[in-house]
Design an enzyme around this catalytic site. Structure first.
Site, PDB file in Angstrom:
ATOM      1  N   LYS A 148       0.819  -1.178   0.171  1.00 13.20           N
ATOM      2  CA  LYS A 148      -0.106   0.031   0.066  1.00 13.20           C
ATOM      3  C   LYS A 148       1.018   1.248  -0.111  1.00 13.20           C
ATOM      4  O   LYS A 148       2.194   1.232   0.700  1.00 13.20           O
ATOM      5  CB  LYS A 148      -1.020  -0.131   1.414  1.00 13.20           C
ATOM      6  N   SER A 184      -9.897   1.556   3.133  1.00 11.95           N
ATOM      7  CA  SER A 184      -8.899   2.277   2.346  1.00 11.95           C
ATOM      8  C   SER A 184      -7.745   1.489   1.525  1.00 11.95           C
ATOM      9  O   SER A 184      -7.272   2.187   0.402  1.00 11.95           O
ATOM     10  CB  SER A 184      -8.218   3.386   3.207  1.00 11.95           C
ATOM     11  N   SER A 243      -9.612  -1.159   7.264  1.00 12.35           N
ATOM     12  CA  SER A 243      -9.258  -0.738   5.818  1.00 12.35           C
ATOM     13  C   SER A 243      -8.324  -1.995   5.260  1.00 12.35           C
ATOM     14  O   SER A 243      -8.217  -1.986   4.010  1.00 12.35           O
ATOM     15  CB  SER A 243      -8.189   0.582   6.034  1.00 12.35           C
TER      16      SER A 243
END
Lengths: 478, 96, 485
Positions: free
Chosen positions: C78, C153, C177
């Protein structure tokens, strides 16, 4: 109207740790800008703080030295505001739960003793430095100082005058330096002070509106700024106006305080517990351990010197001005067994030499053992006091032992009565007129004979022996 | 019921160093009111005597030793700076 | 099956047997990226060249007989993890050009374990969102239906695994997330106990809630990655110095006799009927596996969203103060003075959702409101944590839906922040309490969208969580499908 000033001081002291409070960067002063920086103190994305244990221990030392209660648990909080010298946009400080509070220090004022309360002591990180460009509308940011550990020491509003404020500061300064947790350098900003000043009609209890004074970088300036502010507030009050609660900057050159522009927004620091740091828990065993490392503090030491060494309070004050000087003196006393003579030599020649060279006692070329040895040589008559002056100077310049210097310079005192007696009778024989005068009662000429003997011996004769012999021989008893 | 008015939204925006134009202030005021009204449900909970929780895990005394570690080079420290001069970051003058 | 469609443990078997090379695996992944990335848009930054070099080095190591936990395996990160020398944006314009001078702890650990890093994946800006729609770099699409969001997210990391654009990935989870996008993309996602995986180098959203975890194609891979990334880190004060077990040892152990708590508060109105049916089925599966399901109560569940949307923005408002245009990242042009620069930089550098949360958080901490919002929320948070402690006295783990709905349409909730916030309703509590949670695929909707089931356990019980998830995976026999891309 007659007013009574009410003053509280906030002192920020930089701690003498090797590294910053939350990262491993050096705390050394004076490096090239931004060379003592790393991702943590630059506030880079993703970094986390880890507390330097030494900072806690230094804070505890100050807390114990100022009779504070050390709380079992304390936390760090974030103080949020934007400024270019604050890379994270918040300062890590302590707010709701300070590590130490309710302390006091004692000081001597007008011959009496007075206690000033310490409200709290807490740990926090210093901010960086902003340098304003003189030619362009820009500022430069140096983050070397960012994260240097500070303790903030907040006093109770117990101080009643500018002089008292300066005395309190000197006392605090002395303790910090004694503890060896702060170098106390006000010019470099390692010891900084803000003052809260208000007035109230003498005899009343309620506090008046206070102003906060900043930008005072010497003891003298603190005293001057407070003196000025007391007069200014009295004038404001006497003219029927009200004192405005505000921050005022001391202008050293003009000798006045002036208001920081009042557009300064009402502070809303949004303190909250820092989620990146965990509580600091201090147990009795830890306090005990730190307590055991605490040195004797200046006031205690001063009293002990007077008591133990029978020296005047003034001398004790001079000799305890720093821990290393006191240690030096005590070592000389221990080795020589002569507290008063040691005090004279340390306060006299040693400090004079050091002052001339702007040197610290730590850097003194005369080791305590050497000075003690010299005192012993005076005591046993090997050298005279006058010779010792020469010897001490040479010791200071060369770092050599007194014995070596005496030998080099051939300074050994002549105490052999037989040799001296021969010399004296010769002098008496050569100076019949003076001898006659002396015998008629003109004792002043005695000095003439002493001078002649000294001249003959190159100043090496033991004065005591000369005195005794001269008296006997001039009297004609021998 | 209004929890927060436009002036307060503007005050908070200034604290957070954000500029909200007129339209954004109106929109944020509406949205924040809706969100803050939702938060009101917390008042149903009796929290008398409950110690606020600021950490998920109860850890204490995490320390590092006072040992110097390598700093970054000036080049690395300033590499991301939008503006730098010499060995310093450079910002528009602070107006006090 | 192409190599890119295999799991870590399948590929490791092949690497050990000399049946393939890391170069081949990496090439397969890069080829897949070339084929589908224009549609999925999972990555912000691809690290093609360094990945090929790392693969070559991995193959040399394998030839020398040095095979570590992730040697030669392509892993995506990420874009919230700081990577030395590689741009790290956190999905924000304000960091669009930020190149960290250091690697975060998990990145160091991945490298030390021999992983091949494929790139930095897309995410909601500063991890604030549940749909990966708030990214400055555009929307990531759900590989199962390109008109839908992948969750958030960590949407890019979930989509990349689902679309075989990497073998596994890392994400971060502040309120769900990892688990929510894992559920919406049909992969396994685990949020460890707070303090189990070091946050050093993870760009902070809400420091007391953030935790790093893996996205994988199955539970075994999850255990493999957990073995690599877990452990105490002296660079993080909240890192916990507890021993890390071998998580692979928990695989295939069975769950007979386990007590599984079903919190009554998690079966609410508004939960999608297909999701509810899939969860009811999951309950039957674990009972068939020998566990006993009992009803438990988490009485403060209804307050989790309110607590979260005070605590997280409050911390974020402070964490994001460092983005001021002074030291790194975006700075606005034509600044009159410092204040003007601050405001222009932050107003243009942050997207709307980030600004909204900074506003909420600043307000919640501001003078006069601290007690009513931040302090109150922190107190209720303590009660939420207590709920779990009490529930875990009666059960070994808890079973809930991961998300109340399957993946929703792109743009569906962007105009209504409160609706978006409620999509985290089942995942937030684990962050507030600091406990571990895992989302495992438990079926598909009629239209073919993945559904996830969430298992929660007590602090540092990741091993038991993996044991439970592994048993569930074995008994549920969820059909393995591949998104039609």
């Amino acid at each position: 109207m007659e007013y009574e000033p009410v003053i509280g001081l906030e002192v920020h002291a930089q701690l003498l740790t090797n590294t910053k409070i939350f990262c491993g960067c050096s705390t050394k002063f004076g490096a090239t800008p931004n060379t003592h920086t790393c991702p943590v103190c630059l506030g880079m994305p993703g970094v986390l703080p880890v507390l330097n244990k030494k900072v806690v221990e230094f804070m505890m030392k100050m807390a114990l030295a100022t009779h504070c209660t050390i709380n079992g648990e304390c936390n760090f909080a974030r103080k949020n505001y934007f400024y270019p010298d604050l890379p994270k946009g918040y300062q890590i400080s302590q707010y709701a739960s300070p590590p130490a509070e309710h302390g006091w220090i004692e000081m001597e004022i007008d011959g009496g003793k007075k206690r000033i309360g310490i409200t709290r002591i807490h740990m926090e990180e210093d901010a960086g430095k902003l340098l304003h460009d003189e030619h362009n509308p820009v500022s430069h940011v140096d983050l070397n100082r960012t994260g240097v550990p500070l303790i903030e020491i907040v006093s109770e509003p117990d101080i009643r005058g500018a002089e008292e404020a300066a005395a309190y500061l000197r006392r605090l300064h002395e303790i910090l330096v004694y503890l060896e947790i702060c170098d106390g350098n006000m010019e470099e900003g390692s010891f900084r002070c803000d003052a809260n000043v208000s007035l109230r009609p003498r005899g009343t209890e309620t506090f008046g509106t206070r102003t906060e004074l900043k930008n005072m970088n010497s003891f003298r300036n603190v005293q001057r700024a407070i003196e000025y502010e007391i007069k200014r507030q009295a004038y404001v009050l006497d003219s029927g106006s009200a004192v405005v609660q505000e921050t005022r900057l001391w202008d050293d050159t003009a000798g006045v305080t002036h208001s920081m522009r009042s557009k300064e927004e009402a502070h809303d620091y949004r303190y909250f517990p820092d989620p990146d740091l965990v509580p600091v828990v201090i147990d009795d065993a830890w306090i005990e351990a730190v307590l055991n490392t605490l040195p004797e503090l200046p006031l205690e030491k001063r009293e002990r010197f007077v008591r133990e060494y029978q020296i005047p309070a003034y001398d004790a004050g001079v000799l305890t001005a720093s821990r290393s000087l006191a240690d030096y003196y005590e070592e000389v006393v221990r080795l020589s067994g002569q507290p008063k003579i040691a005090s004279n030599w340390v306060m006299g020649d040693v400090l004079r030499f050091l002052n001339e060279d702007k040197k610290e006692i730590r850097a003194c070329p005369i080791a305590p053992a050497a000075l003690a040895e010299m005192i012993r040589l005076i005591q046993d008559g090997t050298i005279s006091g006058k010779m010792a002056k020469e010897v001490s100077e040479a010791m200071y310049r060369t770092g050599k032992a007194p014995g070596a210097i005496i030998e080099e310079k051939g300074l050994v005192q002549i105490t052999d009565e037989g040799a001296l007696a021969g010399m004296i009778s010769e002098i008496i024989g050569k100076n019949p007129a003076q001898t006659a005068q002396y015998r008629e009662g003109k004792e002043k000429v005695f000095g003439f004979f002493v001078g002649q003997v000294m001249k003959a011996t190159g100043g090496k004769a033991n004065p005591q022996v000369i005195n005794d012999l001269l008296k006997k021989m001039l009297a004609g008893t021998e | 019921m209004e929890k927060i008015n436009r002036d307060e939204v503007a005050y908070v925006a200034n604290l957070a160093r954000l500029t909200l134009d007129g339209e954004a202030v109106i929109k944020f005021t509406t949205q924040l009111n809706k969100i803050l009204l939702y938060m009101d449900k917390l008042n149903e909970v009796d929290t008398t005597g409950v110690e606020p929780m600021s950490h998920a895990i109860a850890r204490k005394n995490a320390f590092r030793s006072d040992t110097v570690a390598a700093s970054l080079t000036i080049e690395a420290s300033l590499a991301n700076a939008p503006d730098a001069k010499g060995s310093c970051f450079q910002v528009p003058r602070v107006i006090e | 099956m192409e190599l890119c469609g295999l799991t870590i443990h399948e590929l490791q078997d092949k690497l050990r047997a000399g049946e393939t090379t890391s170069a081949e695996i990496t090439a397969s992944v890069l080829k897949r990226i070339d084929a589908v990335e224009t549609e999925v848009r999972a990555y912000i930054t691809l690290m093609r060249e360094s990945a090929i070099e790392e693969a070559a080095r991995a193959d040399e190591a394998i030839l020398r007989g040095e095979i570590k936990a992730l040697t030669g395996i392509p892993i995506a990160l990420k874009d919230i993890f700081c990577t030395k020398g590689v741009r790290t944006t956190c999905g924000s314009r304000i960091l669009h050009n930020f190149v960290p001078p250091y690697d975060g702890t998990v990145v160091e650990k991945l490298r030390a374990a021999g992983a091949v890093i494929t790139g930095k994946t897309n995410m909601d800006e500063f991890a604030m969102g549940s749909s990966t729609e708030t990214s400055f770099f555009g929307v990531t699409r759900n590989p199962w239906d390109l008109t839908r969001i992948p969750g958030g997210s960590s949407g890019g990391s979930a989509a990349a695994v689902a679309a075989d654009e990497c073998i596994a990935s890392l994400g971060s989870d502040t309120g769900g997330s990892i688990r929510q996008p894992a559920a919406l993309c049909g992969v396994v996602g685990l949020k460890p106990t707070y303090g189990r995986v070091s946050r050093y180098g993870l760009i902070a959203f809400a420091s007391s809630l953030d935790q790093i975890g893996p996205f994988t194609k199955d539970v075994e891979d999850c255990a493999i990655l957990m073995n690599v990334i877990s452990g105490y880190d002296p660079r993080e004060s909240t890192s916990v110095p507890e021993d890390v077990p071998d998580y692979r040892a928990f695989l295939g152990r069975g769950i007979e006799g386990w007590r599984v708590g079903i919190p009554k508060e998690y079966f609410i109105d508004g939960i999608d009927p297909e999701v509810e049916a899939a969860i009811r089925e999951a309950i039957r599966v674990v009972e068939k596996a020998g566990a006993r399901c009992i009803e438990v109560s988490l009485p403060h569940t209804d307050y989790c969203v309110a607590v979260y949307y005070i605590v997280a923005p409050a911390e974020a408002s402070s964490n994001l103060a460092r983005y001021d245009g002074v030291k790194y990242g975006f700075r606005s042009e034509d600044n009159r003075d410092l204040l003007d620069m601050y405001k222009k930089t932050r107003s243009a550098g942050f997207g709307e959702e980030v600004k909204r949360r900074i506003m909420i958080g600043t307000y919640a901490l501001s003078s006069g409101y601290y007690d009513a919002y931040y302090r109150k929320a922190s107190q209720v948070r303590a009660l939420i944590k207590r709920d779990f402690e009490q529930a875990f006295a009666d059960c070994d783990c808890i079973l809930t839906p991961t998300s109340p709905t399957p993946a929703f349409k792109i743009g569906e909730k962007t105009d209504d922040p409160m609706q978006m916030y409620l999509s985290d309703i089942f995942t937030i509590s684990a962050n507030l309490a600091g406990i571990p949670g895992i989302s495992v695929p438990c079926g598909y909707t009629k239209s073919g969208l993945p559904i996830g089931v969430q298992f929660l356990a007590g602090h540092f019980q990741e091993g038991r969580l993996i044991q439970f998830a592994s048993a569930y995976e074995t008994h549920a026999k969820i059909e393995k499908r591949r998104p039609a891309l």
